[in-house]
Design a protein around this motif. Sequence first.
Motif, PDB file in Angstrom:
ATOM      1  N   ILE A   1       0.911  -1.104   0.031  1.00  0.00           N
ATOM      2  CA  ILE A   1       0.101   0.147   0.060  1.00  0.00           C
ATOM      3  C   ILE A   1       0.841   1.321   0.035  1.00  0.00           C
ATOM      4  O   ILE A   1       1.926   0.982   0.796  1.00  0.00           O
ATOM      5  CB  ILE A   1      -0.821   0.026   1.258  1.00  0.00           C
ATOM      6  CG1 ILE A   1      -1.928  -0.927   1.089  1.00  0.00           C
ATOM      7  CG2 ILE A   1      -1.403   1.391   1.439  1.00  0.00           C
ATOM      8  CD1 ILE A   1      -2.648  -1.302   2.291  1.00  0.00           C
ATOM      9  N   LYS A   2       0.399   2.171  -0.747  1.00  0.00           N
ATOM     10  CA  LYS A   2       1.297   3.558  -0.907  1.00  0.00           C
ATOM     11  C   LYS A   2       0.513   4.221   0.328  1.00  0.00           C
ATOM     12  O   LYS A   2      -0.752   4.904   0.116  1.00  0.00           O
ATOM     13  CB  LYS A   2       1.212   4.201  -2.118  1.00  0.00           C
ATOM     14  CG  LYS A   2       2.034   3.591  -3.086  1.00  0.00           C
ATOM     15  CD  LYS A   2       3.685   3.631  -2.927  1.00  0.00           C
ATOM     16  CE  LYS A   2       4.424   2.516  -3.265  1.00  0.00           C
ATOM     17  NZ  LYS A   2       5.638   2.634  -2.854  1.00  0.00           N
TER      18      LYS A   2
ATOM     19  N   GLN B   1       0.867   7.501   0.847  1.00  0.00           N
ATOM     20  CA  GLN B   1       0.442   8.934   0.454  1.00  0.00           C
ATOM     21  C   GLN B   1      -0.735   8.738  -0.399  1.00  0.00           C
ATOM     22  O   GLN B   1      -1.475  10.027  -0.423  1.00  0.00           O
ATOM     23  CB  GLN B   1       1.577   9.597  -0.211  1.00  0.00           C
ATOM     24  CG  GLN B   1       2.832   9.659   0.590  1.00  0.00           C
ATOM     25  CD  GLN B   1       4.003   8.820  -0.070  1.00  0.00           C
ATOM     26  OE1 GLN B   1       3.662   7.576  -0.157  1.00  0.00           O
ATOM     27  NE2 GLN B   1       4.930   9.322  -0.686  1.00  0.00           N
ATOM     28  N   LEU B   2      -1.165   7.923  -0.974  1.00  0.00           N
ATOM     29  CA  LEU B   2      -2.491   7.808  -1.747  1.00  0.00           C
ATOM     30  C   LEU B   2      -3.407   7.449  -0.917  1.00  0.00           C
ATOM     31  O   LEU B   2      -3.485   6.767   0.173  1.00  0.00           O
ATOM     32  CB  LEU B   2      -2.307   6.737  -2.662  1.00  0.00           C
ATOM     33  CG  LEU B   2      -1.119   6.975  -3.757  1.00  0.00           C
ATOM     34  CD1 LEU B   2      -1.087   5.974  -5.113  1.00  0.00           C
ATOM     35  CD2 LEU B   2      -1.157   8.532  -4.451  1.00  0.00           C
TER      36      LEU B   2
ATOM     37  N   GLU C   1      -7.429   5.776  -4.486  1.00  0.00           N
ATOM     38  CA  GLU C   1      -6.450   5.692  -5.435  1.00  0.00           C
ATOM     39  C   GLU C   1      -5.662   4.602  -5.407  1.00  0.00           C
ATOM     40  O   GLU C   1      -5.131   4.292  -6.348  1.00  0.00           O
ATOM     41  CB  GLU C   1      -5.623   7.080  -4.864  1.00  0.00           C
ATOM     42  CG  GLU C   1      -6.147   8.347  -5.375  1.00  0.00           C
ATOM     43  CD  GLU C   1      -5.349   9.390  -4.667  1.00  0.00           C
ATOM     44  OE1 GLU C   1      -5.475  10.516  -5.464  1.00  0.00           O
ATOM     45  OE2 GLU C   1      -4.662   9.621  -4.007  1.00  0.00           O
TER      46      GLU C   1
ATOM     47  N   PHE D   1      -5.293   2.490  -8.736  1.00  0.00           N
ATOM     48  CA  PHE D   1      -3.875   1.895  -9.399  1.00  0.00           C
ATOM     49  C   PHE D   1      -4.036   0.338  -9.773  1.00  0.00           C
ATOM     50  O   PHE D   1      -3.623   0.104 -10.863  1.00  0.00           O
ATOM     51  CB  PHE D   1      -2.936   2.409  -8.387  1.00  0.00           C
ATOM     52  CG  PHE D   1      -1.638   1.595  -8.822  1.00  0.00           C
ATOM     53  CD1 PHE D   1      -1.091   1.965 -10.117  1.00  0.00           C
ATOM     54  CD2 PHE D   1      -0.733   0.640  -7.961  1.00  0.00           C
ATOM     55  CE1 PHE D   1       0.398   1.428 -10.542  1.00  0.00           C
ATOM     56  CE2 PHE D   1       0.208  -0.021  -8.598  1.00  0.00           C
ATOM     57  CZ  PHE D   1       0.749   0.389  -9.663  1.00  0.00           C
ATOM     58  N   TRP D   2      -4.202  -0.534  -8.771  1.00  0.00           N
ATOM     59  CA  TRP D   2      -4.249  -1.830  -9.033  1.00  0.00           C
ATOM     60  C   TRP D   2      -5.104  -2.091 -10.148  1.00  0.00           C
ATOM     61  O   TRP D   2      -4.769  -3.161 -11.170  1.00  0.00           O
ATOM     62  CB  TRP D   2      -4.230  -2.551  -7.855  1.00  0.00           C
ATOM     63  CG  TRP D   2      -3.135  -2.633  -7.052  1.00  0.00           C
ATOM     64  CD1 TRP D   2      -3.195  -1.834  -5.616  1.00  0.00           C
ATOM     65  CD2 TRP D   2      -1.645  -2.859  -7.206  1.00  0.00           C
ATOM     66  NE1 TRP D   2      -1.833  -1.935  -5.236  1.00  0.00           N
ATOM     67  CE2 TRP D   2      -0.892  -2.600  -6.153  1.00  0.00           C
ATOM     68  CE3 TRP D   2      -1.138  -3.725  -8.094  1.00  0.00           C
ATOM     69  CZ2 TRP D   2       0.237  -2.879  -6.151  1.00  0.00           C
ATOM     70  CZ3 TRP D   2       0.111  -4.062  -8.090  1.00  0.00           C
ATOM     71  CH2 TRP D   2       0.789  -3.503  -6.866  1.00  0.00           C
TER      72      TRP D   2
ATOM     73  N   ARG E   1      -6.165  -0.445 -12.594  1.00  0.00           N
ATOM     74  CA  ARG E   1      -5.730  -0.122 -13.931  1.00  0.00           C
ATOM     75  C   ARG E   1      -4.671  -1.026 -14.303  1.00  0.00           C
ATOM     76  O   ARG E   1      -4.598  -1.378 -15.578  1.00  0.00           O
ATOM     77  CB  ARG E   1      -5.289   1.315 -13.801  1.00  0.00           C
ATOM     78  CG  ARG E   1      -6.361   2.124 -13.859  1.00  0.00           C
ATOM     79  CD  ARG E   1      -6.177   3.489 -13.756  1.00  0.00           C
ATOM     80  NE  ARG E   1      -7.258   4.425 -13.301  1.00  0.00           N
ATOM     81  CZ  ARG E   1      -7.363   5.232 -12.692  1.00  0.00           C
ATOM     82  NH1 ARG E   1      -6.106   6.194 -12.291  1.00  0.00           N
ATOM     83  NH2 ARG E   1      -8.314   6.015 -12.110  1.00  0.00           N
ATOM     84  N   VAL E   2      -3.612  -1.402 -13.399  1.00  0.00           N
ATOM     85  CA  VAL E   2      -2.494  -2.099 -13.966  1.00  0.00           C
ATOM     86  C   VAL E   2      -3.087  -3.324 -14.307  1.00  0.00           C
ATOM     87  O   VAL E   2      -2.389  -3.981 -15.427  1.00  0.00           O
ATOM     88  CB  VAL E   2      -1.706  -2.598 -12.643  1.00  0.00           C
ATOM     89  CG1 VAL E   2      -0.786  -3.699 -12.967  1.00  0.00           C
ATOM     90  CG2 VAL E   2      -0.822  -1.382 -12.063  1.00  0.00           C
TER      91      VAL E   2
ATOM     92  N   ARG F   1      -8.035  -5.340  -2.710  1.00  0.00           N
ATOM     93  CA  ARG F   1      -7.340  -5.271  -4.038  1.00  0.00           C
ATOM     94  C   ARG F   1      -7.556  -6.565  -4.787  1.00  0.00           C
ATOM     95  O   ARG F   1      -7.684  -6.567  -5.918  1.00  0.00           O
ATOM     96  CB  ARG F   1      -5.699  -5.355  -3.773  1.00  0.00           C
ATOM     97  CG  ARG F   1      -4.881  -5.347  -5.107  1.00  0.00           C
ATOM     98  CD  ARG F   1      -3.486  -5.517  -4.490  1.00  0.00           C
ATOM     99  NE  ARG F   1      -2.571  -6.096  -5.645  1.00  0.00           N
ATOM    100  CZ  ARG F   1      -2.119  -7.488  -5.270  1.00  0.00           C
ATOM    101  NH1 ARG F   1      -2.634  -8.221  -4.183  1.00  0.00           N
ATOM    102  NH2 ARG F   1      -1.701  -7.982  -6.446  1.00  0.00           N
TER     103      ARG F   1
END
Lengths: 206, 206, 251, 218, 218
Positions: free
Chosen positions: A74-75, A77-78, A82, A86-87, A89-90, A129
């Motif tokens: 996990i990021k 800052q996001l 978000e 991200f995942w 879209r990847v 996720r």
Amino acid sequence: MMRVSDLAIVRGGVPLLAGLSFAVEPGSALILRGPNGIGKTTLLRTLAGLQPPAAGQIEVPEDSVAYASHADGIKGQLSVVENLNFWARVYGMADVTDAVLERFALQDLRARAAATLSAGQKRRLGLARLAVIGRKILLLDEPTVSLDTASVGRFASFLQDHLDAGGSAVIATHIDLGFTATVLELAPYKLDAPALTASDFDEAFL
Amino acid sequence: MMRVSDLAIVRGGVPLLAGLSFAVEPGSALILRGPNGIGKTTLLRTLAGLQPPAAGQIEVPEDSVAYASHADGIKGQLSVVENLNFWARVYGMADVTDAVLERFALQDLRARAAATLSAGQKRRLGLARLAVIGRKILLLDEPTVSLDTASVGRFASFLQDHLDAGGSAVIATHIDLGFTATVLELAPYKLDAPALTASDFDEAFL
Amino acid sequence: MSDHSLRPVSSLWEFANPVRFMALSGKILPFVWVACVACLGVGLVWGFFFTPDDYRQGSTVKIIYLHVPSALMAINAWFMMLVASLIWLIRRHHVSALAARAAAPVGATMTVIALFTGAVWGQPMWGTWWEWDPRLTSFLVLFLFYLGYLALWAAIEDADTAADLTSVLCIVGSVFAVLSRYAVVFWNQGLHQGATFSMDKEENISNVFWYPAVLSMLGFGLLFVALVLVGTRTEIRLRRTRALMARASAE
Amino acid sequence: MIALLRRDLALAVRAGGGFGLALVFFLIVVTLVPFAVGPGQVQLAAIAPGILWLGALLACLLSLDRILALDYEDGALELIATAPLPLEAVAAVKALAHWLTTGLPLVLVAPVLGILLNLPGPGYLWVVVSLAIGTPALSAIGTFGAALTVGLKRGGLLLSLIVLPLYVPTLIFGAEVARRGALGQPLETPLMLLAGITLASVALLPFASAAALRVNLR
Amino acid sequence: MIALLRRDLALAVRAGGGFGLALVFFLIVVTLVPFAVGPGQVQLAAIAPGILWLGALLACLLSLDRILALDYEDGALELIATAPLPLEAVAAVKALAHWLTTGLPLVLVAPVLGILLNLPGPGYLWVVVSLAIGTPALSAIGTFGAALTVGLKRGGLLLSLIVLPLYVPTLIFGAEVARRGALGQPLETPLMLLAGITLASVALLPFASAAALRVNLR
Ligand code: HEM
Ligand SMILES: Nc1ncnc2c1ncn2[C@@H]1O[C@H](COP(=O)(O)OP(=O)(O)OP(=O)(O)O)[C@@H](O)[C@H]1O
Ligand SMILES: Nc1ncnc2c1ncn2[C@@H]1O[C@H](COP(=O)(O)OP(=O)(O)OP(=O)(O)O)[C@@H](O)[C@H]1O
Ligand SMILES: [Mg+2]
Ligand SMILES: [Mg+2]
């Protein structure tokens, strides 16, 4: 769906398990059990293709596997949304829906920076996720760590739906998830770890 | 031993719990229960003195508290024994004994670099630290994460001995440790988090 | 370990087999040492004591018997590491990975010797310990490459990983080392006065200096071979002991 | 891939991300140089193009370990490696994101810093041109170094050690272009060589990076 | 406290620790300078003392984030903070360990690098003396910066940003001592000022560092 024959795995040069054969059919789950350090994480990493098997075959349809490790990737800052987008879209999927957020009780946290989540909330995000990347075979390493009982139940119901929809899962866990699944005890496949470790590399010189 | 009265705690500017009062006597343990994100970690950090309470008092004898967080503070490049000896020396105690290593089933791993331990083995090392630093009041945040059943049993017996020797413990956990202890449900003390968070700093401008 | 070391060699690759390598290298190593000591001894003694002083440089010219051979071997060692790395990546012969590893410290030491003797020489010759001459500069860069390579080996614990990564670094590094050499020549071309003393061409050097120089170059070459063989053999023994002990304790 | 690029850019501009900091580091290095070498005008002008290049290179270098180490530590890199993206593409995208957040801002700000160093008139153009052409190579080479050292606990300085010798040719040609530009000398040859290095690095190094990553994740 | 010092030193010399790498970075920066500014002898000699100081400063800077960030990330810092050690002592020990593994080696190797830069004869002594006196201040100031930024995700560059301005006085006086030494000029005043800065930083900054740590761990 996933077929493993005569697999042997090695970690840090130490042979851990050998002679593993099993198959995971669509709609079914396999639970890996064994004491700490027997090689569950290593086995899942091997199945995910992160490290090569020491021996044996793994047959698995291409682009069908998703791996969830001890760490959640996990990021901080996001925000929650978000991170999930991200995942999605990847993996070429659509953005996360409210239904998914609700399923993992993240709807109130959607705009929260992930760094400010509690241990269990982070874990829920990590598991959500799996719901957005649309993979059939889930490889889960202790997915319920830090989760409270309600969240465990929530996750079990997600997994049950995934299986009912024809997916499958391989899960390493020490606790009872409360749904029916084949259990694979790893202890019988254990190789006695040598006290002194010899790597593959060293073995080549015998 | 530890006496808490009318405690309120805040995390990231959000008030979490208020009106907490409890006492932990020598020889007894207190188990904190509550869903993910209610504030167990924050409460333990406050008791450990890492963050100030928003209101209320914490009375605790000086130099008697040890805190074990989600992370174990292990140095991967040092061996198991070196890690433990470091902590022992920081707390002015004698080096780790074989008895302690055996108690946490670390004797075979003693010379292993900690980076190469499995998740559960790392956790055992983190817990073994509590046995070498000689503190009376243990503040434990989900100590059994990643542990297999045998290790949980081993840890419970260590804890029982610690209590029998007049120590005490405050433990946040989602699972059953299998020994008698007072349970503190945190849910009743929960404050409804305001949707928009105002920090102490902002509040000062009201 | 004995039987297949007796079979006749049918392909060069068989030396990549550790057992065969040990057997053969064990046999030739003493000869290499003897030849090395002979060449170095004769070459250096001849060079230092039985050659006339140069009319321009005086006795300082004699440092050439250390400087030039070590400089040559410093470059050759890197080249050997490149070949060994390629063999490891393509054919995965463990001996070659260890040979590359064993060559690196030797090559780095040769580089240091070349730099040091050059500096000592430069003081009377150019009146300065250091000059940003292209050749010297590219040697300094080569030394940096050696340092990076050695540091990477040292930082990785897993042997396979270390061998793979250092091999990749060696290959990419070689390309950049060659590039640096050209860059450095380009960079200092206009600024450096051509007056820099040079004996680059063989005609510039009379036979009195030449024969002992050749001998000491040969000696340094043999020294390099011997040291790499010793290093490789030690590593092999080390790993074999580890593997055997591991097996023994597993049974 | 675009998702990855967008995420990396988003992370860089968030609080605590690397964006702007490389810039500020560049600014500070360039400011410190006069303190260190003394303030003689002529001398400063003579070394100005070189110092600008050196400062840009160091600023780049400092931000290299963010390229992959953060993703490695929180487990995201493993997950990305098991995602349906070729690792070569991941390496290329990472290098691109690094350039966009580090190299590009450096290029844009270099003329301003040139003023601080009394850079001679015609120098401005060529400092900018040489940096614009050269910095992509720095990012590609840096990503390769980051991939080599990603598994190692805080490989930060090791990374510098490995990457700096690889930076030498780029630095020499880049600084040469800038210096010749400032003096009004012909500079076609170093410019072509600089461009060649950049093209080759950008085209080929992602493959080496992906190979190193694969080994490190094993 | 001795346990902490010994552990930090042990960690530094283990594989992947920082020891030696700062040194190598110093070597590399100094090597790159001539590539950047061109190889003219006179010019190099003139900037040599300044470049040595700048190189040492940057090498120090790069290793700063190891002082606390590693311990923060794996949770050891929280545990150390709850241990029976005053945080001031922890900060002082951390600074000392940093100096022993970074500053001291830099001092020792500086003369060798002086050769590369054609440092004038009398300069060697004064470069070493000024670095020996000045680097403890760099470590103490750096530890303070590290304590300020420790909570922030990969504060690496932010740390540089905060620390660099604080380094300015040390750099100015240190480089001045070295430069005057190289030219054989009188240097008592800058030397005294440098020593004063170091003494004050070493004596007082651990308190500021401890205060910053306390806030960051909250
Ligand atoms: C640190 C300083 C120096 C380094 C790194 C260095 C490097 C080298 C290298 C790499 C070679 C062999 C290259 C070849 O054979 O093509 C060489 C050869 C040589 N160097 Fe140096 N050098 C240094 C200083 C000097 C100095 C100060 C002098 C003399 C004044 C000198 C004179 C020579 C000569 C005469 C040769 C022999 C060339 C030949 O055999 O063809 N070097 N040096
Ligand atoms: N750094 C932070 N900044 C802002 N809010 C935070 C931060 N860390 C945690 N929180 C929030 O504070 C609340 C309490 O978190 P805490 O970690 O104490 O929960 P917890 O009871 O330990 O939960 P868990 O069982 O999941 O570990 C959560 O709602 C969380 O989202
Ligand atoms: N990086 C490593 N290098 C060397 N050995 C390792 C490494 N990581 C793990 N090991 C060892 O490999 C064995 C298997 O580890 P693994 O993590 O697969 O166990 P696990 O079954 O997942 O245990 P846990 O339940 O504790 O997570 C352990 O004995 C461990 O000590
Ligand atoms: Mg595991
Ligand atoms: Mg918690």
